[in-house]
Design a protein around this motif. Structure first.
Motif, PDB file in Angstrom:
ATOM      1  N   GLN A  82      -5.954   0.000 -10.122  1.00 51.05           N
ATOM      2  CA  GLN A  82      -5.454   0.640  -8.908  1.00 51.05           C
ATOM      3  C   GLN A  82      -6.571   1.488  -8.328  1.00 51.05           C
ATOM      4  O   GLN A  82      -7.107   2.381  -8.994  1.00 51.05           O
ATOM      5  CB  GLN A  82      -4.246   1.523  -9.201  1.00 51.05           C
ATOM      6  CG  GLN A  82      -3.718   2.285  -7.997  1.00 51.05           C
ATOM      7  CD  GLN A  82      -3.128   1.365  -6.938  1.00 51.05           C
ATOM      8  OE1 GLN A  82      -2.106   0.725  -7.167  1.00 51.05           O
ATOM      9  NE2 GLN A  82      -3.788   1.282  -5.798  1.00 51.05           N
ATOM     10  N   GLN A 134       0.829  -1.195   0.000  1.00 49.19           N
ATOM     11  CA  GLN A 134       0.000   0.000   0.000  1.00 49.19           C
ATOM     12  C   GLN A 134       0.869   1.253   0.000  1.00 49.19           C
ATOM     13  O   GLN A 134       1.849   1.350   0.743  1.00 49.19           O
ATOM     14  CB  GLN A 134      -0.903   0.022   1.233  1.00 49.19           C
ATOM     15  CG  GLN A 134      -1.773   1.266   1.318  1.00 49.19           C
ATOM     16  CD  GLN A 134      -2.006   1.730   2.755  1.00 49.19           C
ATOM     17  OE1 GLN A 134      -1.159   1.515   3.635  1.00 49.19           O
ATOM     18  NE2 GLN A 134      -3.140   2.363   3.001  1.00 49.19           N
ATOM     19  N   GLU A 171      -3.781   4.504  -1.160  1.00 45.02           N
ATOM     20  CA  GLU A 171      -4.359   3.269  -1.648  1.00 45.02           C
ATOM     21  C   GLU A 171      -4.981   2.505  -0.465  1.00 45.02           C
ATOM     22  O   GLU A 171      -4.558   2.699   0.679  1.00 45.02           O
ATOM     23  CB  GLU A 171      -3.278   2.402  -2.294  1.00 45.02           C
ATOM     24  CG  GLU A 171      -2.512   3.089  -3.404  1.00 45.02           C
ATOM     25  CD  GLU A 171      -1.297   2.305  -3.855  1.00 45.02           C
ATOM     26  OE1 GLU A 171      -0.607   2.771  -4.784  1.00 45.02           O
ATOM     27  OE2 GLU A 171      -1.028   1.217  -3.274  1.00 45.02           O
ATOM     28  N   PHE A 228      -7.900   4.070  -5.209  1.00 46.97           N
ATOM     29  CA  PHE A 228      -7.469   5.039  -4.205  1.00 46.97           C
ATOM     30  C   PHE A 228      -8.631   5.305  -3.247  1.00 46.97           C
ATOM     31  O   PHE A 228      -9.779   5.439  -3.674  1.00 46.97           O
ATOM     32  CB  PHE A 228      -7.039   6.351  -4.859  1.00 46.97           C
ATOM     33  CG  PHE A 228      -5.838   6.212  -5.745  1.00 46.97           C
ATOM     34  CD1 PHE A 228      -4.558   6.348  -5.238  1.00 46.97           C
ATOM     35  CD2 PHE A 228      -5.989   5.925  -7.095  1.00 46.97           C
ATOM     36  CE1 PHE A 228      -3.450   6.201  -6.051  1.00 46.97           C
ATOM     37  CE2 PHE A 228      -4.888   5.790  -7.916  1.00 46.97           C
ATOM     38  CZ  PHE A 228      -3.612   5.925  -7.392  1.00 46.97           C
TER      39      PHE A 228
END
Length: 957
Positions: free
Chosen positions: A154, A117, A131, A156
C-alpha cells in the motif's frame, strides 16, 4: 496546487484517457453501507487487484481500511488489535459522484468507487494523506509451503515536507524515515513495530505479521550495479587485497577482482570467501573508485561484523565494530554527481571465524516515486490498516493504544536502578554484588540473573545448577529480606533435545521440529541440538508458564527476562531459514505470522501470571516485541549492541522512534553488551576510554524510561569500572542518586502513561511541532514535559552542540542559568556531567535520598518551580506493587503555577489508596532569570508547606 497533487491529477488524467479510449470500464457494483462504514467494489485493474475495499469507523479519530483480492469476507486473525468499532460513534455517509464519504466529528474519509483509492481530510477540508488514485495498493499471488498467499503493498502520497517516525527500534541511527527504508524482520537489536507516525499528526497501524519493507521499498542493489573501477582504473570491479594478518595489512597474500560483497547470513563467509584467507586474523581491503549514472543522494547500506571502515574521496564516513556473532547495520546517504568518479576504500577485519559484510546501494528516487511512502509485506490474505488522526502526536499515540491496549504501570521498583552482567555464575556472586552496593550506598532495586544458571546440557529445564546455586530459595529470600532487592531471571523459549521438558513439549506437539530434524547444534560446549516452543499455541503458552511457575516463580521470582524472543532459533539466519525453522505455527503459515512471535510469547507469561497471582504486577523484559506488547507489561531492550560510541549514539534515535511507535517502556544495555578485545583487560588509553564510555552512557541511561546496566566482561558494576576516587565512579554514583530523587516525577509519568496514554521519552517533535528545526533532531529528547536530555556520545568531548527549542526559554539544570529558546548553543559537558535543561514553565518534584524505592515514602517533596511561563504537573501515587490502580486505588495532586500572578497552587488531593500519606511536607524552590542559585536539594527552600490534602496557595516573594 502542490506539486505532488498536480502529479497525481495528471497521472489520473492519463489513466482516465487510456480507459476511455480502450473502453475498459468494468461493470460497476454499487457501494454497500454497513453498520460501521462502507464497502466498495473497484475495478480490479484500477485498484491493484482488489475485489473490495471496506472502511470501518472505529471512533471519531480512527478509520480502518480493509481490502481483499477475493470476494471472500475477511478471516485473518489480528494479534495486535483488540478494539473494534466503539459504541455510540456518530458518523455520516454520503455519495458524491464517484466518491463515497464517511464523516466523523474529527475527519472525513473518501473512497473512490472505481479505483478503491482512499483519502483522508480534516474537517476544514485540508488533505491529510491519500492513496494514489490508481493501483496504490497491490495484491500479488504468492505461495509459501504449498499454501496460497499474497504479497501486499500500500502506497501513500505524502506532502513534500512530511517527516515520519516510529516503526519500532532499529540500529541505523536514522530518525526521520522520509525517503529511507525500514525492514520488519525480528532480530537481535532489531524490533519491528508496524506503527508509523507523521509530523502532520496522523499514524498508520499496518496489521500484518510477515517480513515487510516500509518507506522507500525498492530493493537495494548489488554493488556490481554501480560503475566500479579497480585500483588501476580497470572498469567492472574493485580490487580486493587479502592480508592474512590484520596487524600487517600491507603484507598482501593475494588480490582479487570483486564486484559483489554479500556475506549476509550464517555460513556465507565459509561458502564464498577464498579458502586460503585466514578469516580469524586477516583483513580485506577494497580499493578503487565508483561512479553512478544518476545525480542526487545515493543510499549505501552496510551489514558488518568485526571492524569496518569506509572512505569516499579519502573522507572517513564509517568506522564501526560489531561482535562476529551479531552483525550490525549502517546506512550512509551520500550525494553523487552523474558520471563523476569517487575514490572508494573499505577495510574489513572480520575479527572472528564466522563474520558478515554486505555492501549494497540505491540510486536516487525517481521523480514519479518521490513524496510517497509504502508498506510492502510478503505474505497475507488481506490488506488491513488503521488510520489514526489527532491534534498532536500524543493523541495519535493514544489512538494506537486505543486499538492495541493500555500500557500497564510497571511495579514501582522497576523505575529504580537495575544491575546485571553477562553473567553472575554463582549465588555467591549475586549476594556479594548486592552487598557491595549496599555497603557503598549506591542505590539499587533489581539484581538480574542472566542465562546459564542451569547445567550446561540442561537448557530449557528452568532448573538451577545446584553446584553453583546450592539454595536459590534462600538466596532470593536474603535478597528480599536483608537487602530489599528484587530478583529478575532470564527465561528462554528454548529446549535441548532429550531433557524432560523437551519430551513433554514434543509429545504435546508444542515445538518447532525442523531445527531438530536438521541436527543443528548451538554454540554451547560441544554444541547441543535445540528448538523453540510454538508461542502461537495457547496450550503451549500455558505449558511454558506452568514450567517456569513450578521451577522458578514459586521460589520468589519478581520479574521475567525473556531473551531471544524473536524467536532466535538460530542466530544470523536468513528470513527464508527462519520461516523454514518455524514451518507452520498454530496460527498458520510462518510466512504470515512470524513477526508476532514475541507478542504471543509475552502474552503467555502475562496472562497466566495474572491468573495465578492476580494482584501482583507482572513485569517482563523482552528482546523483541510487536504492536500491542505494552498491554502485556513488556519493556523492550535494544539487544546485544556493541560497546562503541557509535552504538551509544544510535540508541538515542532508536529509543525515540520506539517510543513514537506507541510503546512507552524501552531500555538498553548501559555501556553496550559486546566488548572489543582491547577493553577486556584494558590498560592505559584503552582503560581511560572504557571508563569514559561507560560514564557517558550511564548519564544517558539514568534518564531513560528504565535504568538498566548490563554487558559482557569487564564487569559493569560502578565499583568495578573505576575506584571511588575516580571521576567515572563519582559521576555514575551522582546520577544513580539523582535518578532516585527524580522518582516522584518519573512515577507520575508512569501514571499518566496508563491513564492518559502519555509517552515519557519524548522526541522534540512531540512537544514543539511548530518548530521546524526539531524535525530531524534525534540525539536530544525530553523526559516528561520538562527535562531536556542531551547525551554526550563523542570521546573526550567536554561540550556538545545542542538546540534549545522555541518557547518560553530554558534553564540550565545545574546552574539555573536562563537561555532563550529557538537557538543552538554549545553547552558545557565536563566529564562528570551531561547537559540537562529544564523548560521555563515547569514544576519538578524531587523526593528524599533513597537506597531503594520502597525505603521510605516520598516525603518531603521539593518542588522546583521554573518561572517564565505558566506550569502544571500532576503528582501521581499508588500502592506500587499491585493492580489496585485499575480499581481506582490511587491519588493525584495537581500542581499549577500562574506566571502572571506568581502563584503556585497545590490542589486538593483526588483519590486515596492503602498506605497513602495523609499529611506531607512540600518544600518550594523558585527559579527565575534573576539571581539563580545552583541546583542543590540540600539547600534551604524558599518556602515550606505542610499539606493535609486540601488546596494550598503560595506566592513567590
Amino acid at each position: 496546487m502542490p506539486r505532488y497533487c498536480r502529479y497525481l491529477f495528471l497521472l489520473g488524467l492519463v489513466f482516465s484517457l487510456h480507459l476511455f479510449s480502450n473502453a475498459q470500464v468494468a461493470e460497476k457494483r454499487k457501494p454497500v453501507q454497513t453498520a460501521d462504514g462502507v464497502i466498495v467494489y473497484p475495478a480490479a485493474h484500477l485498484g491493484g487487484n482488489a475485489q473490495w475495499v471496506r472502511l470501518q469507523v472505529i471512533n471519531d479519530q480512527i478509520i480502518r481500511v480493509l481490502a481483499s483480492p477475493t470476494m471472500a469476507p475477511p478471516t485473518a486473525q489480528s494479534f495486535m488489535v483488540i478494539t473494534g468499532t466503539q459504541p455510540n460513534v456518530k458518523w455520516e455517509y454520503k455519495e458524491t459522484g464517484e466518491q463515497v464519504e464517511l464523516t466523523t466529528a474529527a475527519l472525513v474519509a473518501k473512497v473512490n468507487q472505481q479505483t478503491g483509492q482512499v483519502a483522508f481530510f480534516a474537517k476544514n477540508g485540508d488533505m491529510i494523506v491519500q492513496e494514489p488514485l490508481y493501483n496504490g495498493r497491490q495484491f500479488t499471488p504468492a505461495v509459501f509451503s504449498g499454501r496460497p498467499s499474497y504479497g501486499i503493498s500500500q502506497t501513500f502520497a505524502v506532502a513534500p515536507n512530511e517527516a515520519f517516525y516510529g516503526l519500532g527500534q532499529h540500529q541505523d541511527d536514522l530518525f526521520n524515515y522520509k525517503d529511507q527504508q525500514v525492514t520488519f524482520f525480528q532480530n537481535n537489536t532489531e524490533v519491528a513495530i508496524p506503527f508509523l507516525v507523521s509530523n502532520k499528526n496522523y499514524g498508520i497501524l499496518w496489521d500484518n505479521y510477515s517480513i515487510s519493507t516500509i518507506g522507500d521499498v525498492r530493493p537495494f542493489k548489488s554493488l556490481s550495479d554501480l560503475r566500479l573501477f579497480s585500483s588501476k582504473g580497470e572498469e567492472g570491479w574493485l580490487t580486493a587485497a587479502y592480508a592474512n594478518d590484520a596487524k600487517q595489512p600491507n603484507d598482501i597474500a593475494f588480490e582479487k577482482a570483486e564486484s559483489i560483497i554479500n556475506y549476509a547470513y550464517l555460513g556465507d563467509t565459509k561458502l564464498h570467501l577464498p579458502a586460503n584467507f585466514n578469516i580469524a586474523k586477516g583483513q580485506v581491503t577494497y580499493t578503487g573508485s565508483i561512479a553512478s549514472a544518476f545525480s542526487g543522494v545515493h543510499k549505501f547500506k552496510f551489514t558488518y561484523a568485526g571492524y569496518v571502515k569506509v572512505w569516499i574521496n579519502d573522507k572517513l564516513l564509517l568506522d564501526r565494530w560489531r561482535q562476529a556473532w551479531n552483525p550490525g547495520t549502517a546506512v550512509l546517504n551520500i550525494p553523487f554527481e552523474k558520471g563523476q568518479h569517487y575514490k572508494f576504500r573499505m577495510e574489513w577485519i572480520p575479527d572472528g571465524g564466522e563474520s558478515y559484510l554486505t555492501t549494497t546501494w540505491l540510486n536516487p528516487i525517481e521523480p514519479s516515486q518521490q513524496n510517497t511512502f509504502t508498506f510492502a509485506s510478503e505474505a497475507g490474505q488481506q490488506l488491513d490498516y488503521y488510520f489514526v488522526y489527532g491534534q498532536n502526536l500524543d493523541e495519535v499515540i493514544s489512538g494506537y493504544r486505543t486499538l492495541t491496549g493500555k500500557a500497564q504501570i510497571a511495579p514501582k521498583w522497576a523505575f529504580g536502578k537495575w544491575q546485571s552482567r553477562e553473567r553472575y555464575k554463582t549465588q555467591e556472586e549475586i549476594l556479594s554484588t548486592v552487598a557491595t552496593f549496599r555497603q557503598q550506598k549506591i542505590p539499587l532495586d533489581n539484581i538480574v540473573l542472566d542465562w546459564s544458571y542451569w547445567k550446561q546440557d540442561d537448557w530449557g529445564s528452568q532448573e538451577f545448577d545446584k553446584t553453583r546455586f546450592s539454595n536459590p530459595d534462600s538466596m532470593i529470600k536474603v535478597l528480599h529480606e536483608q537487602y530489599k532487592t528484587q530478583f529478575m531471571i532470564s527465561v528462554w523459549p528454548k529446549f535441548y533435545e532429550g531433557i524432560e521438558a523437551y519430551k513433554k513439549f514434543n509429545d504435546s506437539g508444542w515445538l518447532y521440529t525442523r531445527n531438530i530434524a536438521d541436527r543443528q547444534r548451538d554454540w554451547i560446549g560441544q554444541g547441543y541440538i535445540s528448538t523453540f516452543y510454538d508461542a502461537f499455541n495457547p496450550a503451549a503458552r500455558k505449558g511454558f508458564w506452568d514450567l517456569i511457575y513450578s521451577k522458578l516463580y514459586v521460589k520468589g521470582i519478581d520479574a521475567w527476562w525473556m531473551d531471544a524472543s524473536e524467536p532466535d532459533i538460530l542466530s544470523n539466519v536468513s528470513p527464508a531459514k527462519r520461516k523454514e525453522q518455524m514451518g507452520f505455527t498454530a496460527a498458520g503459515l510462518a510466512a504470515e505470522t512470524l513477526n508476532a512471535y514475541p507478542l504471543e510469547n509475552a502474552r503467555g507469561i502475562y496472562e497466566n501470571a495474572r491468573q495465578v497471582d492476580p494482584n501482583k504486577r507482572v513485569f517482563l523484559l523482552t528482546r523483541s516485541g510487536y504492536g500491542g506488547s505494552q498491554r502485556y507489561a513488556a519493556t523492550i531492550w535494544s539487544g546485544d549492541i556493541a560497546s562503541r560510541w557509535s552504538d551509544m549514539k544510535a540508541q538515542i534515535s532508536a529509543g525515540l522512534n520506539f517510543s513514537l511507535s506507541g510503546l512507552p517502556y524501552w531500555t538498553m544495555d548501559i555501556g553496550g553488551f559486546s566488548v572489543e578485545k582491547r577493553y577486556e583487560n584494558a590498560q592505559g588509553a584503552d582503560l581511560d576510554e572504557w571508563r569514559e564510555l561507560n560514564t557517558r552512557w550511564y548519564q544517558f541511561g539514568a534518564f531513560s524510561p528504565i535504568f538498566r546496566v548490563h554487558g559482557q566482561y569487564p564487569y559493569r558494576e560502578i565499583y568495578n569500572i573505576a575506584p571511588g576516587t575516580h571521576p567515572a565512579y563519582q559521576s555514575m554514583r551522582y546520577y544513580d542518586h539523582l535518578r532516585y530523587r527524580f522518582l516522584p516525577y518519573i512515577y507520575s509519568l508512569a501514571g499518566a502513561t496508563y491513564f492518559s496514554n502519555y509517552t515519557p521519552m519524548r522526541a522534540l517533535v512531540m512537544d514543539f511541532p511548530k518548530d521546524s528545526l526539531v524535525r530531524n533532531i534525534g540525539d536530544q529528547y525530553l523526559l516528561g514535559p520538562s527535562l531536556l536530555v542531551n547525551p554526550v556520545y563523542e570521546y573526550k568531548a567536554t561540550s556538545r552542540e545542542m538546540y534549545l527549542p522555541e518557547g518560553p526559554g530554558w534553564y540550565d539544570f545545574y546552574t539555573n542559568k536562563y537561555y532563550e529558546g529557538g537557538q543552538t548553543i554549545v553547552a558545557d559537558a565536563p566529564y562528570e556531567r551531561m547537559p540537562l535543561f529544564v523548560k521555563a514553565g515547569s514544576i519538578m518534584p524531587y523526593g528524599p535520598s533513597l537506597q531503594y524505592v520502597a525505603e521510605k515514602p516520598a516525603d518531603p517533596i521539593t518542588l522546583y518551580v521554573y518561572t517564565g511561563a505558566d506550569a502544571s504537573f500532576t503528582l501521581y501515587e499508588d500502592e506500587g506493587l499491585n493492580y489496585n490502580y485499575e480499581k481506582g486505588a490511587y491519588a493525584k495532586i495537581t500542581l499549577q503555577y500562574n506566571d502572571n500572578s506568581k502563584v503556585l497552587t497545590i490542589g486538593q488531593r483526588q483519590g486515596n489508596f492503602k498506605g497513602m500519606l495523609t499529611q506531607r511536607t512540600f518544600k518550594i524552590v523558585w527559579v527565575n532569570q534573576v539571581g539563580a542559585k545552583p541546583f542543590d536539594l540540600e539547600a534551604a527552600p524558599n518556602e515550606t508547606l505542610h499539606y493535609k490534602g486540601k488546596e494550598m496557595v503560595v506566592r513567590m516573594k
